[in-house]
Scaffold this active site. Structure first.
Site, PDB file in Angstrom:
ATOM      1  N   HIS A  76     -20.113 -30.834  -1.771  1.00  0.00           N
ATOM      2  CA  HIS A  76     -19.960 -32.243  -1.416  1.00  0.00           C
ATOM      3  C   HIS A  76     -20.352 -33.057  -2.644  1.00  0.00           C
ATOM      4  O   HIS A  76     -21.526 -33.323  -2.879  1.00  0.00           O
ATOM      5  CB  HIS A  76     -20.835 -32.617  -0.213  1.00  0.00           C
ATOM      6  CG  HIS A  76     -20.316 -32.078   1.069  1.00  0.00           C
ATOM      7  ND1 HIS A  76     -19.466 -32.787   1.882  1.00  0.00           N
ATOM      8  CD2 HIS A  76     -20.496 -30.884   1.674  1.00  0.00           C
ATOM      9  CE1 HIS A  76     -19.154 -32.063   2.934  1.00  0.00           C
ATOM     10  NE2 HIS A  76     -19.766 -30.896   2.830  1.00  0.00           N
ATOM     11  N   THR A  96     -24.371 -17.639  -9.655  1.00  0.00           N
ATOM     12  CA  THR A  96     -23.927 -18.886 -10.276  1.00  0.00           C
ATOM     13  C   THR A  96     -22.954 -18.657 -11.427  1.00  0.00           C
ATOM     14  O   THR A  96     -22.377 -19.606 -11.938  1.00  0.00           O
ATOM     15  CB  THR A  96     -25.128 -19.684 -10.806  1.00  0.00           C
ATOM     16  OG1 THR A  96     -25.808 -18.889 -11.783  1.00  0.00           O
ATOM     17  CG2 THR A  96     -26.084 -20.064  -9.678  1.00  0.00           C
TER      18      THR A  96
END
Length: 180
Positions: free
Chosen positions: A103, A159
């Site tokens: 988001h 990551t």
């Protein structure tokens, strides 16, 4: 052959290349017509598979492709707004997250916008190779490639890309050792 609760409504929309698909209790499939799955898939209890449109891309939906013989543990979440490709023979523990989106872009200009109101953003697609094992509570973040035969340890936060034939763990995930 599709089994379990509400699976008929999903099977009409998902591009199914094979057979023997099990969708267990309370699983959610959002954006099914942008998904393609192979044979011998098991989606555990309360798993969510979702595809979302990216803003400013003419509501072009993402793609989620899952190979053959894949098993997703209970309470897992796989969410694509760009592209997620999962190879054959994936095994996951419970409560894993595979995502190519977030988001917002995590920039200062967005701090005054509620996270739920921020535009969906993708840093890049996710590709998971064949014969990968992902442990409980692991998180696979956007832009990551995981090579064939890799093992992602429980609670790892991936990551960056992980090569084939290694065990990776930690937060952020690092190569623990090469599999001989």
């Amino acid at each position: 052959f599709i089994q379990m609760v509400n699976s008929y409504r999903y099977s009409r929309h998902i591009k199914i290349k094979g057979s023997d698909i099990t969708i267990r209790k309370d699983a959610k499939i959002i954006g099914a017509k942008w998904m393609e799955i192979g044979s011998c898939l098991v989606i555990g209890n309360r798993v969510t598979f979702s595809t979302w449109p990216l803003p400013n891309h003419d509501n072009k939906f993402a793609k989620l492709r899952v190979g053959n013989n894949c098993r997703f543990g209970d309470d897992s979440h796989i969410t694509a707004s760009n592209y997620i490709e999962i190879g054959n023979n994936l095994l996951t523990g419970k409560k894993i997250l595979i995502t190519d989106n977030s988001h917002g872009k995590c920039i200062k200009e967005e701090l005054n916008i509620a996270p739920i109101q921020r535009k969906i953003y993708s840093k890049g697609p996710v590709k998971i190779g064949n014969n990968v094992w992902i442990g409980d509570n692991a998180i696979i973040l956007p832009g990551v490639n995981i090579g064939d035969g890799a093992i992602i340890a429980a609670n790892a936060v991936v990551t960056h890309s992980i090569p084939s034939g290694v065990i990776a763990g930690g937060n952020p995930a690092k190569i623990i050792r090469k599999i001989n």
